[in-house]
Design an enzyme around this catalytic site. Structure first.
Site, mmCIF file in Angstrom:
data_model
loop_
_atom_site.group_PDB
_atom_site.id
_atom_site.type_symbol
_atom_site.label_atom_id
_atom_site.label_comp_id
_atom_site.label_asym_id
_atom_site.label_seq_id
_atom_site.Cartn_x
_atom_site.Cartn_y
_atom_site.Cartn_z
ATOM 1 N N PRO A 17 13.446 -15.070 -70.207
ATOM 2 C CA PRO A 17 12.208 -15.867 -70.302
ATOM 3 C C PRO A 17 12.017 -16.749 -69.076
ATOM 4 O O PRO A 17 12.941 -16.925 -68.282
ATOM 5 C CB PRO A 17 12.457 -16.731 -71.542
ATOM 6 N N GLU A 25 12.255 -0.974 -66.704
ATOM 7 C CA GLU A 25 11.533 -0.291 -67.759
ATOM 8 C C GLU A 25 10.035 -0.481 -67.563
ATOM 9 O O GLU A 25 9.575 -1.593 -67.397
ATOM 10 C CB GLU A 25 11.972 -0.887 -69.109
ATOM 11 N N LEU A 84 7.791 0.837 -69.810
ATOM 12 C CA LEU A 84 7.071 1.139 -71.046
ATOM 13 C C LEU A 84 6.126 -0.001 -71.393
ATOM 14 O O LEU A 84 6.383 -1.160 -71.086
ATOM 15 C CB LEU A 84 8.045 1.388 -72.200
ATOM 16 N N ALA A 99 4.609 -3.678 -59.788
ATOM 17 C CA ALA A 99 3.787 -2.893 -60.717
ATOM 18 C C ALA A 99 3.091 -3.821 -61.701
ATOM 19 O O ALA A 99 1.878 -3.715 -61.929
ATOM 20 C CB ALA A 99 4.664 -1.878 -61.458
ATOM 21 N N LYS A 111 -10.378 -3.045 -68.722
ATOM 22 C CA LYS A 111 -11.057 -3.573 -69.909
ATOM 23 C C LYS A 111 -11.062 -5.082 -69.872
ATOM 24 O O LYS A 111 -10.016 -5.730 -69.886
ATOM 25 C CB LYS A 111 -10.333 -3.110 -71.171
ATOM 26 N N SER A 169 -11.363 -8.753 -71.231
ATOM 27 C CA SER A 169 -10.844 -9.254 -72.504
ATOM 28 C C SER A 169 -10.755 -10.770 -72.469
ATOM 29 O O SER A 169 -11.084 -11.411 -71.469
ATOM 30 C CB SER A 169 -9.442 -8.677 -72.747
ATOM 31 N N CYS A 184 5.554 -9.801 -70.271
ATOM 32 C CA CYS A 184 5.874 -9.443 -68.884
ATOM 33 C C CYS A 184 4.944 -9.998 -67.822
ATOM 34 O O CYS A 184 5.400 -10.546 -66.826
ATOM 35 C CB CYS A 184 5.907 -7.927 -68.745
ATOM 36 N N GLN A 227 2.685 -12.460 -67.202
ATOM 37 C CA GLN A 227 2.720 -13.833 -66.699
ATOM 38 C C GLN A 227 4.107 -14.171 -66.138
ATOM 39 O O GLN A 227 4.239 -14.727 -65.049
ATOM 40 C CB GLN A 227 2.349 -14.794 -67.820
ATOM 41 N N ARG A 234 4.131 -12.478 -77.944
ATOM 42 C CA ARG A 234 4.516 -13.339 -76.825
ATOM 43 C C ARG A 234 3.356 -13.498 -75.833
ATOM 44 O O ARG A 234 2.762 -12.514 -75.415
ATOM 45 C CB ARG A 234 5.765 -12.782 -76.139
#
Ligand code: UDX
Ligand code: ADP
Length: 465
Positions: free
Chosen positions: A94, A162, A164, A224, A268, A270, A277, A279, A347
């Site tokens: 965190p 990762e 995902l 990324a 999109k 929003s 992730c 922030q 989160r």
């Protein structure tokens, strides 16, 4: 080296699904996922897969296919480390809430604890894989700890970030755009990289498995996420301009997305991005850039966060303004609390911050989310520490039924794009609401035209209605 025994430290949103898919695809590899949190491990072992601690479409079937065969969940961290040839570190990192780098730098204490524990337990050579997103050059720190506190055994450190996304984790793991593995460039480093490449090659075409040096791999992950978040902030910046000029942000997104250089994804508009992730990683990037004296680089990326905060705040402010400049004592219903659909993860969800702003305005907030539990919602609000827990309890009511959540309410705010919201009986909802009945669609998922025909006063993001 052929890998037959893997341990993963951390049974969270990353470790759980990733290891379940490895076990599912590699029946010859024993995969043990360990966590200090006994309740979490018990939930992973629960016979009823509805109780798995992570909700991801398709995950229950993957877990059922391998659990007890070559996939194990345990709290015995030491035993799993001892037996494994390859150890994934998948613990949380965190943003620091104290001391130097507070609010920006990643808190690496869990990583360091893992490294120390691995060093203390390991009796033979191990490959240690960083799975958690980490600041660049963390591998160096992990290596230092392992080498200077270990029992003289050799460690190879790999970075295997990762990519995902939650809600599509299983699909992303089964069919990733790419797998990235960073390691040392010497022969031993290459051997470790190859051992991990062979694991993934059980189901992923070799041309999609990229290998780099450790630092490129670590920085690629941050880059990324920064690029993806930047796209969302860019379209959100345009959304405010669209509202003023009469343009429609969806039409603008479509028009620019058809340019193959820009591409249609992640455009999109929003109420603002959330998730564990984006922030965190950008703050991390900003902190690293600053620490090298690269102020312009830091300021450039920080603007992505500033824009995102603005988008959340102006959504809340617009609700207040539209409701005749006061929401004090008014019931406002939130549809959705998760940071996006198809996950129970909350989160950094925009809903938390919008709720906080409206609670400051003395609104009574009603929440319905198909997957998020009541305890999570109060934990999220209490974590902000902007008011006492009993005040959050007094200001927020969590409902199990969306129609009850909307009954007698002044306004509905859509905070998560859950598909089921589109199929609700909006006439019934309208009939049971206070009039005028307002809908603020923070995800542009509802059919504004139909809702207006029913009688709602409808507002979306990025379009003047
Ligand atoms: C992200 C990255 O996509 C993933 O590769 C990385 O491993 C972890 O961080 P995740 O946080 O699960 O994944 O969700 P993502 O789908 O990227 O969405 C992040 C946030 O951006 C969500 O709140 C989502 O609603 C928002 N978003 C996304 C938009 O507002 N608009 C978009 O066009 C896309
Ligand atoms: P992520 O989204 O990165 O997977 P989570 O918070 O969902 O993050 O999961 C991280 C998990 O790591 C938590 O379940 C936490 O209990 C676990 N964890 C943290 N430190 C350790 C440790 N030293 N040993 C074992 N498990 C740990």
């Amino acid at each position: 080296m052929k890998i037959t025994n893997i341990c993963c430290i951390g049974a969270g949103y990353v470790g759980g699904p990733t290891m379940a898919v490895i076990a599912h695809k590699c029946p010859d590899i024993k995969v043990t996922i360990v966590d200090l949190n006994a309740e979490r491990i018990a939930a992973w072992n629960d016979e009823n897969t509805d109780n798995l601690p992570v909700y991801e479409p398709g995950l229950d079937q993957i877990v059922l296919s391998a659990r007890g065969r070559n996939l194990f969940f345990s709290t015995d961290v030491e035993k799993a480390i001892d037996e494994a040839q390859m150890i994934f570190i998948s613990v949380n990192t965190p943003t620091k809430t104290y001391g130097l780098g507070k609010g920006k730098a990643a808190d690496l204490k869990y990583i360091e604890l893992c490294a120390r524990q691995i060093a203390a337990v390991a009796k033979d050579d191990k490959i240690v894989v960083e799975k958690s997103t980490l600041p660049v050059r963390t591998a160096e720190a992990v290596k230092n700890i392992l080498d200077s506190t270990g029992n003289g055994v050799k460690f190879q450190i790999l970075s295997n970030p990762e990519f995902l996304a939650e809600g599509t984790a299983v699909e992303d793991l089964l069919n990733p755009d790419r797998v990235l593995i960073g390691g040392d460039t010497d022969a031993e480093g290459q051997a470790a990289i190859n051992a991990l490449v062979d694991v993934y090659a059980n189901w992923i075409p070799k041309e999609r498995i990229l290998t780099t040096n450790v630092w490129s791999s670590e920085l690629s992950k941050l880059t990324a996420n920064a690029f993806l978040a930047q796209r969302v902030s860019s379209i959100n910046a345009m959304s405010e301009l669209c509202e003023k000029t009469g343009a429609d942000v969806n039409e603008v997104a479509r028009a620019i997305g058809m340019d193959s250089r820009i591409g249609p994804k992640f455009l999109k508009s929003s109420v603002g991005f959330g998730g564990s992730c984006f922030q965190k990683d950008i703050l991390n990037l900003v902190y690293i850039a600053k620490s090298y004296g690269l102020d312009e680089v830091a300021d450039y990326w920080e603007q992505v966060i500033i824009m995102n905060d603005h988008q959340k705040r102006r959504f809340a402010a617009n609700i207040v303004k539209t409701l005749y400049n006061t929401v004090s004592g008014k019931k406002i219903t939130f549809l959705g609390w998760a940071f996006k659909k198809d996950t129970n993860d909350t989160r950094e969800s925009a809903a938390i911050y919008v709720a906080d702003d409206l609670l400051h305005e003395q609104a009574n907030i009603a929440v319905f989310d198909p997957k998020v539990e009541e305890t999570t919602i109060f934990r999220d609000l209490d974590y902000l520490a902007t008011r006492k827990p009993e005040e959050n309890k007094a200001g927020v009511t969590v409902y199990q039924d969306p129609y009850e959540a909307c009954r007698g309410t002044h306004a509905i705010a859509v905070l998560t794009e859950w598909d089921e919201f589109k199929g609700y009986d909006w006439q019934k909802i309208y009939d049971n609401m206070k009039k005028p009945a307002f809908v603020f669609d923070g995800r542009n998922v509802l059919n504004g035209k139909e809702l207006k025909e029913i009688g709602f006063i409808f507002t979306g993001v990025g379009k003047a209605y």
